[in-house]
Design a protein around this motif. Structure first.
Motif, PDB file in Angstrom:
ATOM      1  N   UNK A  56      25.261  33.037  42.924  1.00 47.75           N
ATOM      2  CA  UNK A  56      25.189  32.961  44.452  1.00 47.75           C
ATOM      3  C   UNK A  56      26.475  33.281  45.018  1.00 47.75           C
ATOM      4  N   UNK A  57      26.092  34.566  45.699  1.00 51.94           N
ATOM      5  CA  UNK A  57      27.045  35.103  45.971  1.00 51.94           C
ATOM      6  C   UNK A  57      28.007  34.765  47.464  1.00 51.94           C
ATOM      7  N   UNK A  58      29.124  34.676  47.524  1.00 53.92           N
ATOM      8  CA  UNK A  58      29.919  34.286  48.460  1.00 53.92           C
ATOM      9  C   UNK A  58      30.133  35.419  49.394  1.00 53.92           C
ATOM     10  N   UNK A  59      29.914  36.533  49.449  1.00 54.59           N
ATOM     11  CA  UNK A  59      30.532  37.901  50.269  1.00 54.59           C
ATOM     12  C   UNK A  59      32.074  37.543  49.827  1.00 54.59           C
ATOM     13  N   UNK A  60      32.689  37.636  49.713  1.00 54.41           N
ATOM     14  CA  UNK A  60      34.182  37.896  49.741  1.00 54.41           C
ATOM     15  C   UNK A  60      34.332  38.698  48.350  1.00 54.41           C
ATOM     16  N   UNK A  61      35.551  39.657  48.106  1.00 57.55           N
ATOM     17  CA  UNK A  61      36.321  40.325  47.236  1.00 57.55           C
ATOM     18  C   UNK A  61      37.711  40.158  47.560  1.00 57.55           C
ATOM     19  N   UNK A  62      38.462  40.637  46.511  1.00 59.47           N
ATOM     20  CA  UNK A  62      39.307  39.549  46.335  1.00 59.47           C
ATOM     21  C   UNK A  62      40.111  41.519  45.344  1.00 59.47           C
ATOM     22  N   UNK A  63      41.450  41.494  46.153  1.00 60.32           N
ATOM     23  CA  UNK A  63      42.820  42.784  45.428  1.00 60.32           C
ATOM     24  C   UNK A  63      44.010  42.289  45.882  1.00 60.32           C
ATOM     25  N   UNK A  64      44.328  42.986  44.317  1.00 64.18           N
ATOM     26  CA  UNK A  64      45.417  42.598  43.979  1.00 64.18           C
ATOM     27  C   UNK A  64      46.707  43.251  43.787  1.00 64.18           C
ATOM     28  N   UNK A 109      42.530  33.551  39.785  1.00 58.00           N
ATOM     29  CA  UNK A 109      42.911  31.718  40.766  1.00 58.00           C
ATOM     30  C   UNK A 109      41.226  32.568  41.956  1.00 58.00           C
ATOM     31  N   UNK A 110      41.558  33.865  42.679  1.00 64.26           N
ATOM     32  CA  UNK A 110      41.136  34.560  43.792  1.00 64.26           C
ATOM     33  C   UNK A 110      38.694  34.580  42.648  1.00 64.26           C
ATOM     34  N   UNK A 111      39.009  34.384  41.562  1.00 64.31           N
ATOM     35  CA  UNK A 111      38.071  34.536  40.400  1.00 64.31           C
ATOM     36  C   UNK A 111      37.375  33.513  41.024  1.00 64.31           C
ATOM     37  N   UNK A 112      38.172  32.248  41.435  1.00 65.42           N
ATOM     38  CA  UNK A 112      36.557  31.238  41.987  1.00 65.42           C
ATOM     39  C   UNK A 112      35.986  30.651  43.334  1.00 65.42           C
ATOM     40  N   UNK A 113      37.572  31.890  44.165  1.00 66.05           N
ATOM     41  CA  UNK A 113      36.542  31.819  45.382  1.00 66.05           C
ATOM     42  C   UNK A 113      35.550  33.233  46.112  1.00 66.05           C
ATOM     43  N   UNK A 114      35.667  34.342  44.984  1.00 66.68           N
ATOM     44  CA  UNK A 114      34.926  35.820  45.607  1.00 66.68           C
ATOM     45  C   UNK A 114      34.656  36.217  44.616  1.00 66.68           C
ATOM     46  N   UNK A 115      32.900  37.137  44.765  1.00 68.33           N
ATOM     47  CA  UNK A 115      32.138  37.649  43.800  1.00 68.33           C
ATOM     48  C   UNK A 115      32.447  38.764  42.851  1.00 68.33           C
ATOM     49  N   UNK A 116      34.522  39.255  43.013  1.00 66.51           N
ATOM     50  CA  UNK A 116      34.717  39.920  42.192  1.00 66.51           C
ATOM     51  C   UNK A 116      36.114  40.393  42.629  1.00 66.51           C
ATOM     52  N   UNK A 117      36.780  41.192  41.847  1.00 66.00           N
ATOM     53  CA  UNK A 117      38.295  41.606  42.367  1.00 66.00           C
ATOM     54  C   UNK A 117      38.596  43.044  41.782  1.00 66.00           C
ATOM     55  N   UNK A 118      39.622  43.922  42.437  1.00 64.05           N
ATOM     56  CA  UNK A 118      40.022  44.919  42.688  1.00 64.05           C
ATOM     57  C   UNK A 118      41.040  44.670  41.991  1.00 64.05           C
ATOM     58  N   UNK A 119      41.988  45.429  40.981  1.00 67.65           N
ATOM     59  CA  UNK A 119      43.182  44.836  40.717  1.00 67.65           C
ATOM     60  C   UNK A 119      44.044  46.437  40.471  1.00 67.65           C
ATOM     61  N   UNK A 120      45.020  46.552  41.628  1.00 69.60           N
ATOM     62  CA  UNK A 120      45.387  47.296  41.663  1.00 69.60           C
ATOM     63  C   UNK A 120      46.897  47.851  41.077  1.00 69.60           C
ATOM     64  N   UNK A 121      47.027  48.750  40.113  1.00 65.97           N
ATOM     65  CA  UNK A 121      48.358  49.418  39.078  1.00 65.97           C
ATOM     66  C   UNK A 121      48.505  48.246  38.947  1.00 65.97           C
ATOM     67  N   UNK A 122      48.110  46.771  37.934  1.00 64.18           N
ATOM     68  CA  UNK A 122      48.134  46.102  37.253  1.00 64.18           C
ATOM     69  C   UNK A 122      48.880  46.590  36.115  1.00 64.18           C
ATOM     70  N   UNK A 123      50.491  45.557  35.297  1.00 59.58           N
ATOM     71  CA  UNK A 123      51.157  45.549  34.361  1.00 59.58           C
ATOM     72  C   UNK A 123      50.971  44.785  33.720  1.00 59.58           C
ATOM     73  N   UNK A 124      49.943  44.257  33.181  1.00 65.01           N
ATOM     74  CA  UNK A 124      49.285  43.364  32.795  1.00 65.01           C
ATOM     75  C   UNK A 124      49.239  44.133  31.170  1.00 65.01           C
TER      76      UNK A 124
END
Length: 325
Positions: A56-64, A109-124
């Motif tokens: 079930x899609x949430x209609x939300x995406x995240x960006x960090x 935490x975002x993964x529980x609320x959105x359909x997917x995440x864009x991660x900008x310039x990560x340092x991991x």
């Protein structure tokens, strides 16, 4: 009456075996057909025993992003929002303040609320990013890790353009004010720098690492002057602005006595005094491309290992000139 697999097959206009495969062996069913089956199952309230439930899609995406205070990400976020609006998708934003642990926690935490995440310039680390990619649909921006879809801007080629420009003006000894030691973007810039310097016979003196902010350029400019170079290439425009301010404070005219090149083409680059020669990074286009890739991945219409490379280009303004004498 309970809904059966026969009901789903009739609603989706497919065979019973196709419905079964859509739940148990989805790789054997065309994406459009499987989507039709899952939609029919959802409408009818059918759940295959022992099979994964329809998503079930949430209609939300995240960006960090690593630093919301960096104007580089302003263009990225503009592109993200503009592209998301086209599909009526809401966007959640967060900044990790360049802290890998915070970055990791935010994505989880975002993964529980959105359909997917864009991660900008990560340092991991690469392994940490791969672990996160197993928890949510993930697209990297300004970072490349084998096996994770990403959008990257060709910083190495941008640096090659900068060195070629300085070499054509006659500069033979340049300074590079480097960015954070563990930064993927800094490694990409250095790769292009080394290649171009060797090809054009340009000596490069490297300083750093410096924080990618105005203050980093203040310190870097003093070191570059002490090294007797005729040109400075900065990790980004913020570092270049700091270097320009320090050179002005010391009475060193730019570009009469020393040339200066930035990286990013922030909005302030065109109105600095003098206007800054820099490498333009397509930040808004990158934000749009990242959302497009994420939505395609969610629809099963994109390669899960794809990397899209966007071009960079040199903008010559007033901070570069032939070396004095």
């Amino acid at each position: 009456m309970s809904v059966t697999i026969h009901d789903v097959a009739r609603r989706a206009n497919v065979s019973i075996s196709t419905v079964s495969r859509a739940f148990t062996s989805p790789d054997l069913v065309r994406h459009q057909t499987r989507s039709r089956v899952l939609a029919a199952a959802s409408e009818l309230g059918y759940h295959a025993v022992g099979a994964p439930q329809p998503v079930v899609r949430t209609g939300h995406i995240g960006i960090v992003v690593s630093d919301l205070g960096n104007p580089f990400f302003t263009g990225v976020l503009d592109g993200v929002q503009a592209r998301a609006r086209q599909d009526d998708v809401a966007v959640l934003f967060a900044s990790s303040d360049q802290d890998p642990a915070t970055e990791q926690n935010l994505v989880r935490r975002m993964a529980r609320q959105v359909d997917g995440v864009v991660l900008g310039s990560p340092s991991m680390t690469d392994d940490q990013l791969r672990a996160l990619a197993g928890q949510t649909t993930l697209v990297l921006l300004n970072r490349e890790v084998p096996g994770i879809p990403s959008i990257v801007m060709d910083a190495a080629d941008g640096m090659r353009q900068a060195i070629e420009h300085l070499a054509a003006l006659g500069h033979r000894r340049c300074a590079y004010l480097g960015g954070p030691r563990m930064s993927w973007a800094n490694r990409a810039r250095r790769a292009g720098l080394t290649e171009a310097a060797e090809r054009h016979g340009t000596e490069v003196v490297e300083f750093g690492p410096f924080p990618p902010v105005f203050e980093g350029g203040l310190q870097g400019a003093d070191l570059a002057l002490a090294a007797d170079v005729t040109a400075i290439v900065a990790y980004n425009d913020l570092v270049a602005f700091g270097a320009l301010a320090r050179l002005n404070a010391r009475g060193v005219p730019v570009p009469d006595e020393i040339s200066l090149v930035g990286f990013d083409d922030l909005v302030f680059a065109a109105i600095s005094a003098p206007p800054l020669t820099t490498i333009a990074m397509p930040t808004e286009a990158a934000g749009r491309a990242a959302v497009t890739m994420l939505l395609d991945l969610l629809d099963g219409a994109a390669d899960e290992h794809a990397t899209q490379v966007l071009d960079t280009y040199l903008i010559v303004r007033a901070t570069t000139a032939p070396p004095s004498g």
